[in-house]
Design a protein around this motif. Sequence first.
Motif: not given
Length: 602
Positions: A202, A235-236, A246, A288-291
């Motif tokens: 990611s 993104y994170s 976020r 990555d935003l999700e992980k």
Amino acid sequence: MQSIRNIAIIAHVDHGKTTLVDKIIHASKIFRENQQFEDLILDNNDLERERGITILSKNVSVRYQDIKINIIDTPGHADFGGEVERVLKMADGVILLVDAFEGPMPQTRFVLGKALELGLTPIVVVNKVDKENCRPDEVQEAVFELMFNLDATEEQLEFHTLYGSAKNNWMGPDWKNPTDSIIPLLDAIVKYIPEPKIEEGSTQMQITSLDYSNFVGRIAIGRVKRGKIIEGQQYSLCKADGSTKRIKVKEVHVFEGLGRNRVTEVQPGDICAITGIEGFDIGDTVADLEKPEPLPRITIDEPTMNMLFTINNSPFFGKEGKFVTSRHLRDRLMKETEKNLALRVEPTDSEDKFLVYGRGILHLSVLIETMRREGYEIQVGQPQVLYKTINGEKHEPIETLVVDVPDTAAGKVIELATQRKGELLVMEPKGDLQHLEFKIPSRGLIGLRNNVLTATQGEAIMNHRFSAYEPFKGVIPGRVNGSLISMEGGACTAYAIDKLQDRGFFFVDPGEELYAGQVIGEHSRDNDIVVNVQKGKQLTNMRASGSDTNTKIAPARKFSLEEAMEYIQKDEYLEVTPKSIRMRKIHLNENERNKAAKMQDA
């Protein structure tokens, strides 16, 4: 996908690093044929040009054979070592530039050591082979020895060497046969510097430096390690405390020539600048935003010293500068914290005084010098180290001081450091130098660099790092002599200075305008005295032979900004204006000074 090379340029001060970058930029035809430009394109700040040092690292890129080469100009000065380490994280290789006469110099050693530790591939460029008495072959051997002493790997020791003269715009494999261009260097970069390693996974990009714009605010700069950074996407942001937040990337820019180009996405391995994200720090990871997976953090040295900044309220206030009010001062200091990482500003109980925290004397003096050039008038107090109370006991910052020095001067350095409560931990030969490591209080470092460089004829390489807070080590002897203070305002006379020379030495020349309470010299004893240097000679119309002997005055001692900052006492301020640096007592009136001294004793 486009092929990329990321390369940092390392060199000792004045070995021609910035000139070489100029020539690479010209060779890649970034400028139009009819465009005007100056030399030293990258040292675009007056202070850098004058001191001949690069303070801030800069990024440019050139295109050669459809390959994009990102060039990072690094500071050669050990004081900006934090800057160098972060910046090298963006590179895959380094160009080590050495002078064909001087060979590898002390400052080169520090940065090269960091580059080799990070596993970067070196290319050696022996520059200035057109100089008289140059010895390119010996210098090449000296570089090999230096790398060997710095524990380079087998692959790093098989470095490619080029010879040339950046000034005369040529590089080649043999210094006796000059070529007609700098292209062989670009060929070597393409051939020997590895492409960025692209990892699967990611998105990851670590923020390694930052910029500031009045229009878009703070800009994050870093190298994309994995994945892509796409404009407008979320993104994170992984913070130091383990939290994530976020963020939305507003604009993405890549370095193109001397400027930046806006793009929609950045591929892995490239260096980019992102706008629109708030509340980030150096070392944070855009993930990555999700992980989100954060990269290991880069440490930023915490401040160990503070200075009081206040508005100029001396009798000469407003004569030389245009920004003199507390509002101007507050706005300027707050703006500096946006891009100067190791700096912190705190308000005090007074509206016009601010405590500014920094990494050391040079760090703070670069800020003061920049401000005076912009037209600010300020006064600063004596630099103070930061104490903490831990378990009811006073603790002070202790630093690890590393000094690499020639054998013959090691004794002098140990003596100077131990006088300032330094404790020798390691003494071992490091190639041709003695490697010394001390534990020393931060306040012991004030004024130490000048003394060490004087004692070692400028051959010592000093580098210090904050280590920890430890119990207070006791009093360190400071300046033992008192000050000579001007009794009244007006121009000083040669006659008066001549009569007072046995009292000490002066910092002012005859004819200079002074004010009451200004520090104008150093007393030969340990107490302050007030002297009248405005008094002229009593003139009569009678002449006597022999009584009109010419005055012979010792030349005034002039201080640089750093020397003056290290010289002033607790009850003194340094008045800094665009044209002058003056020392003065905080209380200009003698009665007020006596009253303040009595209150302190009580």
